[in-house]
Design a protein around this motif. Structure first.
Motif, PDB file in Angstrom:
ATOM      1  N   PRO A  34       0.802  -1.224   0.000  1.00 20.79           N
ATOM      2  CA  PRO A  34       0.000   0.000   0.000  1.00 20.79           C
ATOM      3  C   PRO A  34       0.837   1.278   0.000  1.00 20.79           C
ATOM      4  O   PRO A  34       0.449   2.264  -0.637  1.00 20.79           O
ATOM      5  CB  PRO A  34      -0.820  -0.107   1.279  1.00 20.79           C
ATOM      6  CG  PRO A  34      -0.952  -1.562   1.503  1.00 20.79           C
ATOM      7  CD  PRO A  34       0.348  -2.147   1.060  1.00 20.79           C
ATOM      8  N   ILE A  47      -3.842   3.441   6.093  1.00 28.98           N
ATOM      9  CA  ILE A  47      -3.443   2.234   5.371  1.00 28.98           C
ATOM     10  C   ILE A  47      -1.918   2.171   5.215  1.00 28.98           C
ATOM     11  O   ILE A  47      -1.312   1.105   5.304  1.00 28.98           O
ATOM     12  CB  ILE A  47      -4.187   2.130   4.010  1.00 28.98           C
ATOM     13  CG1 ILE A  47      -4.116   0.716   3.471  1.00 28.98           C
ATOM     14  CG2 ILE A  47      -3.682   3.084   2.984  1.00 28.98           C
ATOM     15  CD1 ILE A  47      -4.983  -0.244   4.201  1.00 28.98           C
ATOM     16  N   ALA A  79       0.555  -0.693   6.756  1.00 26.43           N
ATOM     17  CA  ALA A  79       1.531  -1.388   5.912  1.00 26.43           C
ATOM     18  C   ALA A  79       2.915  -1.330   6.540  1.00 26.43           C
ATOM     19  O   ALA A  79       3.679  -2.301   6.496  1.00 26.43           O
ATOM     20  CB  ALA A  79       1.554  -0.770   4.516  1.00 26.43           C
ATOM     21  N   TYR A 101      -3.397  -8.041   6.763  1.00 27.10           N
ATOM     22  CA  TYR A 101      -3.776  -8.468   5.415  1.00 27.10           C
ATOM     23  C   TYR A 101      -5.282  -8.626   5.303  1.00 27.10           C
ATOM     24  O   TYR A 101      -5.861  -8.383   4.238  1.00 27.10           O
ATOM     25  CB  TYR A 101      -3.064  -9.780   5.047  1.00 27.10           C
ATOM     26  CG  TYR A 101      -1.617  -9.590   4.648  1.00 27.10           C
ATOM     27  CD1 TYR A 101      -1.016  -8.349   4.755  1.00 27.10           C
ATOM     28  CD2 TYR A 101      -0.875 -10.637   4.150  1.00 27.10           C
ATOM     29  CE1 TYR A 101       0.306  -8.164   4.391  1.00 27.10           C
ATOM     30  CE2 TYR A 101       0.447 -10.456   3.778  1.00 27.10           C
ATOM     31  CZ  TYR A 101       1.033  -9.226   3.912  1.00 27.10           C
ATOM     32  OH  TYR A 101       2.341  -9.056   3.535  1.00 27.10           O
ATOM     33  N   TYR A 111      -6.602  -5.233   4.552  1.00 29.91           N
ATOM     34  CA  TYR A 111      -6.430  -4.934   3.116  1.00 29.91           C
ATOM     35  C   TYR A 111      -7.535  -5.632   2.320  1.00 29.91           C
ATOM     36  O   TYR A 111      -8.091  -5.072   1.384  1.00 29.91           O
ATOM     37  CB  TYR A 111      -5.122  -5.479   2.547  1.00 29.91           C
ATOM     38  CG  TYR A 111      -3.820  -4.968   3.107  1.00 29.91           C
ATOM     39  CD1 TYR A 111      -3.745  -3.841   3.911  1.00 29.91           C
ATOM     40  CD2 TYR A 111      -2.641  -5.624   2.781  1.00 29.91           C
ATOM     41  CE1 TYR A 111      -2.524  -3.412   4.404  1.00 29.91           C
ATOM     42  CE2 TYR A 111      -1.422  -5.195   3.258  1.00 29.91           C
ATOM     43  CZ  TYR A 111      -1.372  -4.095   4.074  1.00 29.91           C
ATOM     44  OH  TYR A 111      -0.158  -3.695   4.532  1.00 29.91           O
ATOM     45  N   THR A 121      -1.589  -5.470  -3.414  1.00 31.29           N
ATOM     46  CA  THR A 121      -2.908  -4.934  -3.070  1.00 31.29           C
ATOM     47  C   THR A 121      -3.568  -4.112  -4.165  1.00 31.29           C
ATOM     48  O   THR A 121      -4.777  -4.134  -4.289  1.00 31.29           O
ATOM     49  CB  THR A 121      -2.785  -4.068  -1.821  1.00 31.29           C
ATOM     50  OG1 THR A 121      -1.703  -3.163  -2.036  1.00 31.29           O
ATOM     51  CG2 THR A 121      -2.483  -4.907  -0.618  1.00 31.29           C
ATOM     52  N   ILE A 145      -4.165  -1.071  -4.037  1.00 29.49           N
ATOM     53  CA  ILE A 145      -5.143  -0.331  -3.238  1.00 29.49           C
ATOM     54  C   ILE A 145      -5.225   1.108  -3.732  1.00 29.49           C
ATOM     55  O   ILE A 145      -4.225   1.695  -4.102  1.00 29.49           O
ATOM     56  CB  ILE A 145      -4.722  -0.379  -1.744  1.00 29.49           C
ATOM     57  CG1 ILE A 145      -5.729  -1.171  -0.928  1.00 29.49           C
ATOM     58  CG2 ILE A 145      -4.541   0.986  -1.160  1.00 29.49           C
ATOM     59  CD1 ILE A 145      -5.371  -1.334   0.513  1.00 29.49           C
TER      60      ILE A 145
END
Lengths: 403, 175
Positions: A83, A112, A116, A149, A152, A162, A164
């Protein structure tokens, strides 16, 4: 007397060195790293690292991909904290197009990214424990990486790579379940982290094993362009989040932990302390996030896919939908460098745009590619077992190293 | 401490131009400001002196090499290839970018290892992907690619996909 027990053969006149091939796949190196070592007994005299075994030509691939298709490439750099890489890339393009991102979304990004960072530090620190022979900490703390995880997974559907977020914000508002999982994590994780710390931090065996092993001083670290926890372990308080705040990091109150001697123990301690700081940042961010907000991206319709029902009923949305999917978005001409504090150092994106559908040139400043070249210098004169420890404490991630 | 404002970037740009011109006249060929970075294109013959000056000058003291990478502009005649250096003054938190361009017939640059030990692998990477060579580099060989390949993959004339393929027609996608 047996012939072979006769021990009066003279020692060789010249010193005989052994060449030892450590890697490319070796159970102790946690990744594809090859080092050809010149050994004097158990002391390392010289080392020659060979890298590139998992080179995937990311910089070349990026020259053919539209901007929003480059995010999956960044996943595969430091895959322990994807991320951060994703957000770093989004922010690079947002800087190029001068996009304004809502505060709420910036705070969500901070949450986020710090999760991470914790996941990455969990891996690195517990593996330092494993390499010193303490497997217990690893087996306990590793399930908390799993919990991250799962967060996520609730947000984007993927766990490791990811992808993301999107350029401009996120792909959708985080679901209720994701917030629930974050709250649970914030409640449970601190005491697990404390337990892990109690196991290793003042453990005599661990300290004897890591203090004065694999060290580098501040001057050499700067010579080698170290960044991240490895640089801070030598005593230099350089942190991109503080020096060049991005995504509203200036709103948060946290300290930069620093070490003194830059050895394995200091790196461990810096990461350990950073996890506590990350928890504090997440707590501050969660306090200010409006979870009921329906705004999950900035006003950049050329980059954020419109909702499906709008695509069917609204002409503008249909146009943007096709432009994004076909990668035909207009991009300004210019060159931009954006840096984020990755889990193992300053992760930079140097992007040259000629106004085309793909970057003209994209260069990743990959922190571990830059600091791993000091590895021979760090391990010279030490024991082989310290070299293993030095590598795991430097947090060298093969995906990022080889791009 | 925060990211520099446009005004500060402009001031830094002016300061460096005047200092460089005073030290090595005529070395700055072109300057611009790209977002939060002052960018200087300098004479290739003097690139080592420029970086050494930027590093050792007590006022500028750009002591940290953030990154460097090769560039390729096949359409710029006599300036097809380039090298980008990005420097950082950590205490003052100022960043600059230095570029130098040269033709395909003169692909040799001085190595920056005497200034920054970390330049070693970055220069090997530029050699590996662009074929730029570095004079006095102690170990100039390919770093990420196989040693026996004969091409330089990040040059623009190197195709990403197999050029002999005829089952794909990308022309309608603007490629």
């Amino acid at each position: 007397m047996n012939e072979h027990l006769n021990n009066d053969t003279a020692a060789p006149e010249e010193k005989v060195y052994t060449t030892l091939n450590l890697g490319p796949t070796h159970p102790a190196t946690h990744g594809i790293f090859q080092n050809v070592l010149k050994m004097d007994g158990e002391i390392i005299v010289d080392a020659e690292p060979t890298i590139g075994y998992i080179h995937r030509a990311f910089e070349k691939l990026a020259e053919r991909r539209p901007f929003n298709q480059i995010t999956p490439i960044t996943d595969r750099l430091n895959y322990c904290s994807s991320p951060i890489n994703n957000m770093g890339w989004h922010m690079t393009v947002e800087k190029l197009i001068n996009a304004e991102i809502p505060k709420n979304v910036q705070y969500m990004r901070v949450v986020i990214m710090e999760l991470a960072r914790i996941a990455d530090h969990i891996i690195c620190n517990s593996v330092i424990g494993v390499d010193t022979g303490a497997l217990t900490g690893f087996t306990y703390i590793f399930q908390w990486r799993e919990k991250i995880y799962e967060i996520y997974e609730e947000i984007c559907g993927a766990r490791l790579t990811t992808n993301i977020g999107r350029i401009g914000g996120f792909e959708r508002m985080w679901p209720e379940k994701a917030w629930q999982r974050i709250d649970d994590f914030m409640k449970e994780f601190p005491k697990e982290l404390k337990q892990f710390e109690d196991l290793l931090m003042r453990n005599r065996i661990f300290m004897d094993r890591t203090i004065n092993a694999g060290g580098i001083n501040a001057e050499r670290a700067l010579q080698y362009s170290f960044t991240g926890p490895n640089l801070r372990a030598t005593g230099i308080d350089y942190d991109v989040r503080v020096m060049n705040p991005y995504s509203s990091y200036e709103d948060f109150d946290f300290v930069i932990p620093v070490g003194t001697s830059g050895d394995v123990y200091d790196r461990f301690m810096v990461r350990q302390q950073e996890m506590w700081e990350s928890l504090s940042i997440i707590r501050q961010a969660l306090k200010n996030i409006d979870r009921k907000s329906t705004v999950f991206h900035g006003d950049v319709p050329e980059f954020c896919l419109p909702a499906k029902e709008e695509v069917y009923n609204n002409m503008e949305a249909l146009i943007y939908h096709f432009k994004i999917v076909m990668g035909e978005t207009d991009i300004p001409v210019g060159e931009v460098y954006h840096q984020v504090e990755g889990a193992n150092g300053e992760l930079g994106f140097y992007l040259i745009s000629d106004g085309g559908r793909t970057p003209y040139r994209l260069h990743f400043r990959r922190p571990c590619f830059i600091y791993y070249q000091s590895y021979p210098e760090i391990i010279k004169g030490g024991m082989l077992s310290d070299a293993i420890l030095a590598m795991s404490s430097m947090n060298v991630i093969a995906g990022e190293l080889d791009a | 401490m925060a990211t520099a404002t446009a005004e500060q970037v402009q001031q830094l740009h002016d300061l460096i131009v005047s200092k460089l011109e005073a030290k090595i006249p005529g070395v700055v060929l072109h300057t611009e400001i790209q977002y939060d970075f002052p960018v200087f294109e300098v004479n290739k013959a003097k690139i080592y002196q420029v970086l050494e000056f930027l590093k050792t000058d007590p006022v500028l003291s750009f002591e940290f090499l953030t990154t460097m990478c090769g560039l390729h502009y096949p359409d710029n005649s006599a300036k097809e290839f380039g090298m980008m250096y990005q420097l950082h003054n950590l205490p003052k938190n100022t960043r600059i970018r230095i570029k130098t361009f040269f033709p395909a017939s003169a692909m040799e640059l001085p190595t920056m290892i005497p200034l920054w030990a970390g330049a070693n692998w970055m220069e090997r990477e530029a050699f590996d992907f662009f074929g730029i060579t570095f004079k006095d580099h102690p170990n100039l060989k390919r770093i990420l690619n196989m040693e026996d390949i004969t091409f330089f993959p990040l040059r623009k004339d190197f195709p990403l996909e197999d050029p002999t393929r005829d089952d794909k027609n990308d022309s309608m996608f603007g490629r």
